[in-house]
Design a protein around this motif. Structure first.
Motif, PDB file in Angstrom:
ATOM      1  N   GLU A   1       0.942  -1.353  -0.215  1.00 17.12           N
ATOM      2  CA  GLU A   1      -0.582   0.273   0.063  1.00 17.12           C
ATOM      3  C   GLU A   1       0.680   0.802   0.872  1.00 17.12           C
ATOM      4  OE1 GLU A   1       0.015  -2.299   2.388  1.00 17.12           O
ATOM      5  OE2 GLU A   1      -2.132  -3.235   1.449  1.00 17.12           O
ATOM      6  N   VAL A   2       1.776   1.752   0.939  1.00 17.33           N
ATOM      7  CA  VAL A   2       2.941   2.646   0.461  1.00 17.33           C
ATOM      8  C   VAL A   2       3.745   2.227  -0.215  1.00 17.33           C
ATOM      9  CG1 VAL A   2       5.215   3.540   1.687  1.00 17.33           C
ATOM     10  CG2 VAL A   2       3.117   2.482   3.758  1.00 17.33           C
ATOM     11  N   LEU A   3       3.795   1.315  -1.363  1.00 14.17           N
ATOM     12  CA  LEU A   3       4.563   1.409  -2.097  1.00 14.17           C
ATOM     13  C   LEU A   3       3.719   2.167  -3.563  1.00 14.17           C
ATOM     14  CD1 LEU A   3       6.843  -1.162  -3.839  1.00 14.17           C
ATOM     15  CD2 LEU A   3       4.815  -0.361  -4.773  1.00 14.17           C
ATOM     16  N   ARG A   4       2.894   1.918  -3.401  1.00 16.32           N
ATOM     17  CA  ARG A   4       1.957   2.242  -4.550  1.00 16.32           C
ATOM     18  C   ARG A   4       0.983   3.297  -4.145  1.00 16.32           C
ATOM     19  NH1 ARG A   4      -3.806   3.552  -4.046  1.00 16.32           N
ATOM     20  NH2 ARG A   4      -5.110   3.705  -5.858  1.00 16.32           N
ATOM     21  N   GLU A   5       1.227   4.419  -2.782  1.00 17.37           N
ATOM     22  CA  GLU A   5       1.561   5.542  -2.610  1.00 17.37           C
ATOM     23  C   GLU A   5       2.352   6.487  -3.337  1.00 17.37           C
ATOM     24  OE1 GLU A   5      -1.742   7.412  -1.672  1.00 17.37           O
ATOM     25  OE2 GLU A   5      -2.509   5.492  -1.455  1.00 17.37           O
ATOM     26  N   ILE A   6       3.805   5.876  -3.550  1.00 17.08           N
ATOM     27  CA  ILE A   6       4.817   6.668  -3.599  1.00 17.08           C
ATOM     28  C   ILE A   6       4.735   6.294  -5.240  1.00 17.08           C
ATOM     29  CG2 ILE A   6       7.520   6.715  -3.748  1.00 17.08           C
ATOM     30  CD1 ILE A   6       7.334   4.311  -1.320  1.00 17.08           C
ATOM     31  N   CYS A   7       4.519   5.534  -5.622  1.00 18.56           N
ATOM     32  CA  CYS A   7       4.024   5.587  -7.044  1.00 18.56           C
ATOM     33  C   CYS A   7       3.558   5.966  -7.890  1.00 18.56           C
ATOM     34  CB  CYS A   7       3.469   3.852  -7.928  1.00 18.56           C
ATOM     35  SG  CYS A   7       5.691   2.885  -7.335  1.00 18.56           S
ATOM     36  N   ILE A   8       1.713   6.073  -7.465  1.00 18.83           N
ATOM     37  CA  ILE A   8       0.798   6.929  -7.854  1.00 18.83           C
ATOM     38  C   ILE A   8       0.778   8.595  -7.386  1.00 18.83           C
ATOM     39  CG2 ILE A   8      -0.429   5.208  -8.330  1.00 18.83           C
ATOM     40  CD1 ILE A   8      -2.022   6.695  -5.571  1.00 18.83           C
ATOM     41  N   SER A   9       2.050   8.853  -6.670  1.00 18.47           N
ATOM     42  CA  SER A   9       2.487  10.450  -6.195  1.00 18.47           C
ATOM     43  C   SER A   9       2.966  11.222  -7.270  1.00 18.47           C
ATOM     44  CB  SER A   9       2.886   9.865  -4.667  1.00 18.47           C
ATOM     45  OG  SER A   9       4.481  10.062  -4.675  1.00 18.47           O
TER      46      SER A   9
ATOM     47  N   ARG B   1       1.906 -12.720  -4.776  1.00 20.00           N
ATOM     48  CA  ARG B   1       3.477 -13.265  -4.303  1.00 20.00           C
ATOM     49  C   ARG B   1       3.577 -12.763  -3.003  1.00 20.00           C
ATOM     50  NH1 ARG B   1       6.163 -15.596  -8.396  1.00 20.00           N
ATOM     51  NH2 ARG B   1       7.778 -15.445  -7.491  1.00 20.00           N
ATOM     52  N   LEU B   2       4.223 -14.388  -2.433  1.00 18.69           N
ATOM     53  CA  LEU B   2       4.721 -13.669  -0.848  1.00 18.69           C
ATOM     54  C   LEU B   2       5.591 -14.449  -0.974  1.00 18.69           C
ATOM     55  CD1 LEU B   2       0.887 -14.147   1.046  1.00 18.69           C
ATOM     56  CD2 LEU B   2       2.250 -12.281   0.801  1.00 18.69           C
ATOM     57  N   PRO B   3       6.969 -13.574  -0.296  1.00 20.99           N
ATOM     58  CA  PRO B   3       6.535 -12.356   0.150  1.00 20.99           C
ATOM     59  C   PRO B   3       6.719 -11.312  -0.716  1.00 20.99           C
ATOM     60  CG  PRO B   3       8.965 -13.213   0.243  1.00 20.99           C
ATOM     61  CD  PRO B   3       8.706 -14.274  -0.284  1.00 20.99           C
ATOM     62  N   PRO B   4       5.835 -10.144  -0.364  1.00 19.45           N
ATOM     63  CA  PRO B   4       5.915  -9.179  -1.315  1.00 19.45           C
ATOM     64  C   PRO B   4       6.854  -8.615  -1.987  1.00 19.45           C
ATOM     65  CG  PRO B   4       4.537  -8.493   0.722  1.00 19.45           C
ATOM     66  CD  PRO B   4       5.085  -9.838   1.257  1.00 19.45           C
ATOM     67  N   GLN B   5       6.837  -8.282  -3.186  1.00 19.54           N
ATOM     68  CA  GLN B   5       7.941  -8.307  -4.032  1.00 19.54           C
ATOM     69  C   GLN B   5       7.552  -6.777  -5.215  1.00 19.54           C
ATOM     70  OE1 GLN B   5       8.736 -11.652  -6.148  1.00 19.54           O
ATOM     71  NE2 GLN B   5       8.062 -12.771  -4.978  1.00 19.54           N
ATOM     72  N   CYS B   6       8.465  -6.137  -5.056  1.00 20.67           N
ATOM     73  CA  CYS B   6       8.023  -5.291  -6.829  1.00 20.67           C
ATOM     74  C   CYS B   6       9.171  -5.406  -8.060  1.00 20.67           C
ATOM     75  CB  CYS B   6       8.406  -3.919  -5.920  1.00 20.67           C
ATOM     76  SG  CYS B   6       8.294  -2.765  -6.952  1.00 20.67           S
ATOM     77  N   ASN B   7       9.799  -5.262  -9.047  1.00 22.24           N
ATOM     78  CA  ASN B   7      10.122  -5.385 -10.263  1.00 22.24           C
ATOM     79  C   ASN B   7      10.124  -4.011 -10.709  1.00 22.24           C
ATOM     80  OD1 ASN B   7      10.479  -8.282  -9.932  1.00 22.24           O
ATOM     81  ND2 ASN B   7       9.455  -8.248 -12.322  1.00 22.24           N
ATOM     82  N   LEU B   8      11.296  -3.344 -11.052  1.00 23.81           N
ATOM     83  CA  LEU B   8      12.002  -1.441 -10.992  1.00 23.81           C
ATOM     84  C   LEU B   8      12.489  -1.819 -11.796  1.00 23.81           C
ATOM     85  CD1 LEU B   8      11.744  -0.232  -6.898  1.00 23.81           C
ATOM     86  CD2 LEU B   8       9.961  -0.205  -9.117  1.00 23.81           C
TER      87      LEU B   8
END
Length: 119
Positions: free
Chosen positions: A4-12, A43-50
């Motif tokens: 949720e925090v990652l999403r907020e950073i991205c959409i800001s 996916r667990l644990p939570p991940q993000c591709n950048l």
């Protein structure tokens, strides 16, 4: 950091959209139509591709062995997978910024002008 925090950073960020172009569980963030972050929600644990500069990507994989890995289902040269619960929040934010900046720099001049014109 959680998703949720990652999403907020991205959409800001300026010019960013979020969508599910691949399936209903893979959240993708794009700037001016170009992908800079991908979050597989189930996916667990939570991940993000950048996206990442290739040289920096290698350095990060060495420094954060097993926590930052070559991009899962992505170009291993230009993408990293981050296990987001195991990294400092500031590190993740910096890498989101880096990914966003790389994609913006690769946009056409026309798209960069459109991005700059956004409020």
């Amino acid at each position: 950091m959680n998703v949720e925090v990652l999403r907020e950073i991205c959409i800001s960020k300026k010019g960013v959209t979020e969508e599910f172009p691949f399936d209903e569980s893979t959240l993708v963030f794009k700037v001016m139509g170009k992908m800079f972050a991908l979050v597989p929600l189930e996916r667990l644990p939570p991940q993000c591709n950048l996206k990442c500069d290739p040289e920096r990507a290698m350095e990060l994989r060495e420094e954060f062995d097993g926590v930052i890995t070559p991009g899962y289902h992505m170009s291993k040269t230009h993408w990293n997978t981050l296990f987001i619960e195991q990294l400092p929040s500031q590190q993740i934010k910096d890498l989101i910024d880096h990914s966003y900046d790389l994609v913006v720099a690769s946009l056409t001049k026309k798209l960069q002008q459109e991005l700059n014109a956004l409020d």
